[in-house]
Motif scaffolding. Structure first.
Motif, PDB file in Angstrom:
ATOM      1  N   HIS A   1      95.613  17.822  75.850  1.00  8.10           N
ATOM      2  CA  HIS A   1      94.732  18.957  76.062  1.00  8.10           C
ATOM      3  C   HIS A   1      95.504  20.064  76.788  1.00  8.10           C
ATOM      4  O   HIS A   1      95.595  21.265  76.607  1.00  8.10           O
ATOM      5  CB  HIS A   1      93.440  18.447  76.852  1.00  8.10           C
ATOM      6  CG  HIS A   1      92.539  19.817  77.187  1.00  8.10           C
ATOM      7  ND1 HIS A   1      91.880  20.349  76.272  1.00  8.10           N
ATOM      8  CD2 HIS A   1      92.710  20.699  78.331  1.00  8.10           C
ATOM      9  CE1 HIS A   1      91.308  21.230  76.880  1.00  8.10           C
ATOM     10  NE2 HIS A   1      91.768  21.549  78.135  1.00  8.10           N
ATOM     11  N   LEU A   2      96.464  19.424  77.685  1.00  9.06           N
ATOM     12  CA  LEU A   2      97.676  20.524  78.122  1.00  9.06           C
ATOM     13  C   LEU A   2      98.326  21.044  77.053  1.00  9.06           C
ATOM     14  O   LEU A   2      98.463  22.067  77.355  1.00  9.06           O
ATOM     15  CB  LEU A   2      98.418  19.633  79.302  1.00  9.06           C
ATOM     16  CG  LEU A   2      97.498  19.536  80.468  1.00  9.06           C
ATOM     17  CD1 LEU A   2      98.478  18.515  81.435  1.00  9.06           C
ATOM     18  CD2 LEU A   2      97.366  20.791  81.484  1.00  9.06           C
ATOM     19  N   LEU A   3      98.911  20.313  76.365  1.00 13.03           N
ATOM     20  CA  LEU A   3      99.831  20.810  75.260  1.00 13.03           C
ATOM     21  C   LEU A   3      99.200  21.561  74.437  1.00 13.03           C
ATOM     22  O   LEU A   3      99.541  23.093  73.751  1.00 13.03           O
ATOM     23  CB  LEU A   3     100.416  19.687  74.711  1.00 13.03           C
ATOM     24  CG  LEU A   3     101.482  18.861  75.325  1.00 13.03           C
ATOM     25  CD1 LEU A   3     101.791  17.544  74.652  1.00 13.03           C
ATOM     26  CD2 LEU A   3     102.828  19.890  75.731  1.00 13.03           C
ATOM     27  N   HIS A   4      97.863  21.505  73.971  1.00 10.84           N
ATOM     28  CA  HIS A   4      96.950  22.321  73.107  1.00 10.84           C
ATOM     29  C   HIS A   4      96.724  23.604  73.957  1.00 10.84           C
ATOM     30  O   HIS A   4      96.964  24.854  73.147  1.00 10.84           O
ATOM     31  CB  HIS A   4      95.578  21.742  72.857  1.00 10.84           C
ATOM     32  CG  HIS A   4      94.724  22.581  72.163  1.00 10.84           C
ATOM     33  ND1 HIS A   4      94.993  22.427  70.585  1.00 10.84           N
ATOM     34  CD2 HIS A   4      93.767  23.359  72.182  1.00 10.84           C
ATOM     35  CE1 HIS A   4      94.107  23.295  70.010  1.00 10.84           C
ATOM     36  NE2 HIS A   4      93.578  23.787  70.824  1.00 10.84           N
ATOM     37  N   GLN A   5      96.622  23.588  75.232  1.00  8.09           N
ATOM     38  CA  GLN A   5      96.311  24.749  75.937  1.00  8.09           C
ATOM     39  C   GLN A   5      97.767  25.615  76.021  1.00  8.09           C
ATOM     40  O   GLN A   5      97.814  27.010  75.659  1.00  8.09           O
ATOM     41  CB  GLN A   5      95.873  24.537  77.515  1.00  8.09           C
ATOM     42  CG  GLN A   5      94.573  24.017  77.454  1.00  8.09           C
ATOM     43  CD  GLN A   5      93.462  24.895  77.271  1.00  8.09           C
ATOM     44  OE1 GLN A   5      93.489  25.949  77.940  1.00  8.09           O
ATOM     45  NE2 GLN A   5      92.565  24.635  76.608  1.00  8.09           N
ATOM     46  N   LEU A   6      98.788  24.897  76.033  1.00  4.69           N
ATOM     47  CA  LEU A   6     100.111  25.593  75.910  1.00  4.69           C
ATOM     48  C   LEU A   6     100.368  26.421  74.814  1.00  4.69           C
ATOM     49  O   LEU A   6     100.823  27.566  74.711  1.00  4.69           O
ATOM     50  CB  LEU A   6     101.242  24.775  76.573  1.00  4.69           C
ATOM     51  CG  LEU A   6     102.553  25.238  76.563  1.00  4.69           C
ATOM     52  CD1 LEU A   6     102.878  26.160  77.374  1.00  4.69           C
ATOM     53  CD2 LEU A   6     103.638  24.056  76.815  1.00  4.69           C
ATOM     54  N   LYS A   7     100.162  25.619  73.695  1.00  2.00           N
ATOM     55  CA  LYS A   7     100.815  26.054  72.324  1.00  2.00           C
ATOM     56  C   LYS A   7      99.709  27.015  71.683  1.00  2.00           C
ATOM     57  O   LYS A   7      99.951  27.926  71.023  1.00  2.00           O
ATOM     58  CB  LYS A   7     101.077  24.716  71.477  1.00  2.00           C
ATOM     59  CG  LYS A   7     102.183  23.808  71.920  1.00  2.00           C
ATOM     60  CD  LYS A   7     102.316  22.920  71.099  1.00  2.00           C
ATOM     61  CE  LYS A   7     102.936  23.269  69.738  1.00  2.00           C
ATOM     62  NZ  LYS A   7     103.797  22.294  69.245  1.00  2.00           N
ATOM     63  N   TYR A   8      98.284  26.711  71.925  1.00  2.00           N
ATOM     64  CA  TYR A   8      97.559  27.261  71.191  1.00  2.00           C
ATOM     65  C   TYR A   8      96.325  28.258  71.853  1.00  2.00           C
ATOM     66  O   TYR A   8      95.708  28.914  71.079  1.00  2.00           O
ATOM     67  CB  TYR A   8      96.677  26.358  70.100  1.00  2.00           C
ATOM     68  CG  TYR A   8      97.918  25.659  69.256  1.00  2.00           C
ATOM     69  CD1 TYR A   8      98.570  26.018  68.366  1.00  2.00           C
ATOM     70  CD2 TYR A   8      97.805  24.149  69.595  1.00  2.00           C
ATOM     71  CE1 TYR A   8      99.394  25.570  67.766  1.00  2.00           C
ATOM     72  CE2 TYR A   8      98.659  23.288  68.670  1.00  2.00           C
ATOM     73  CZ  TYR A   8      99.395  24.129  67.649  1.00  2.00           C
ATOM     74  OH  TYR A   8     100.354  23.301  67.212  1.00  2.00           O
TER      75      TYR A   8
END
Length: 233
Positions: free
Chosen positions: A82-89
């Motif tokens: 979820h953190l990486l999704h927030q960061l990238k998208y």
């Protein structure tokens, strides 16, 4: 209205939420709630000898690495994804800088980074950069630089070719996809130095390997790599 009162009022109307679990943040918490900070799946690979580090083994016989580091374990449908999704998208750049600074401070506490000279994020191609608006690896590099007190630059490494997504590719296919797409645009910046190349996620390591080879070919004395998260084999 006093600034503190205004801040409380804004927080009441637009509550700040944890970027990992989406629960409201308490006073004094930033980006991540205390619960997520304590429960995130940390790798702690920086505490291991290189021979015991499973990430380092992915590069054995391919490119010499001083350190192979990753802050978190990537688990599907978990907080890290979820953190990486927030960061990238989702445009949440602060995810990268916050995690980078936290990790940088952790590494510094354990004496890592004192011999690092420069942090280089894996670059995006200009087409993808224009579409996203920023490079997620830049944000991680910026945070690490603050935590480690080491300079960083987004200008030294350059990506010359647009490559297809690495998702669903084998290691061999990933390596073929990125082997010749990077170049060191400023060789003087790396010559004789220990360079830390950083990215968001380490899977097979093909992208980081390609960058590390270019950095060493440009005259770097040593190279290390670090990522926000790593996928388990």
């Amino acid at each position: 209205m006093l600034p503190s009162a205004l801040s409380d009022f804004v927080a009441l109307i637009f509550p700040r939420t944890c970027l990992a679990c989406q629960q409201s943040l308490a006073r004094g918490e930033t980006h991540l709630c205390t619960g997520c900070r304590t429960q995130l799946p940390y790798t702690d690979y920086h505490r291991l000898a290189p021979t015991d580090n499973p990430l380092a083994r992915r590069f054995w016989g391919r490119v010499p690495m001083e350190y192979v580091l990753s802050y978190l374990r990537f688990l599907r449908r978990g907080r890290v994804q979820h953190l990486l999704h927030q960061l990238k998208y989702q445009g949440q750049r602060e995810v990268g800088t916050a995690l980078g600074q936290m990790y940088g401070q952790e590494l510094a506490t354990h004496g890592l980074g004192t011999d690092l000279d420069l942090i280089l994020p894996v670059p995006l191609h200009r087409r993808k950069l224009a579409k996203r608006g920023y490079n997620q690896s830049d944000t991680f590099a910026e945070g690490l630089a603050a935590g480690l007190q080491v300079p960083w630059s987004a200008e030294v490494l350059r990506r010359n070719s647009f490559t297809a997504s690495q998702t669903r590719k084998s290691r061999a296919e990933r390596w073929q996809n990125v082997a010749e797409v990077f170049e060191v645009a400023q060789p003087d910046a790396v010559r004789g130095k220990h360079i830390l190349v950083v990215d968001d996620v380490l899977t097979t390591g093909a992208t980081l390997e390609a960058c590390a080879i270019k950095v060493l070919d440009a005259g770097a004395a040593a190279v290390s790599v670090a990522t926000i998260a790593c996928a388990e084999h």
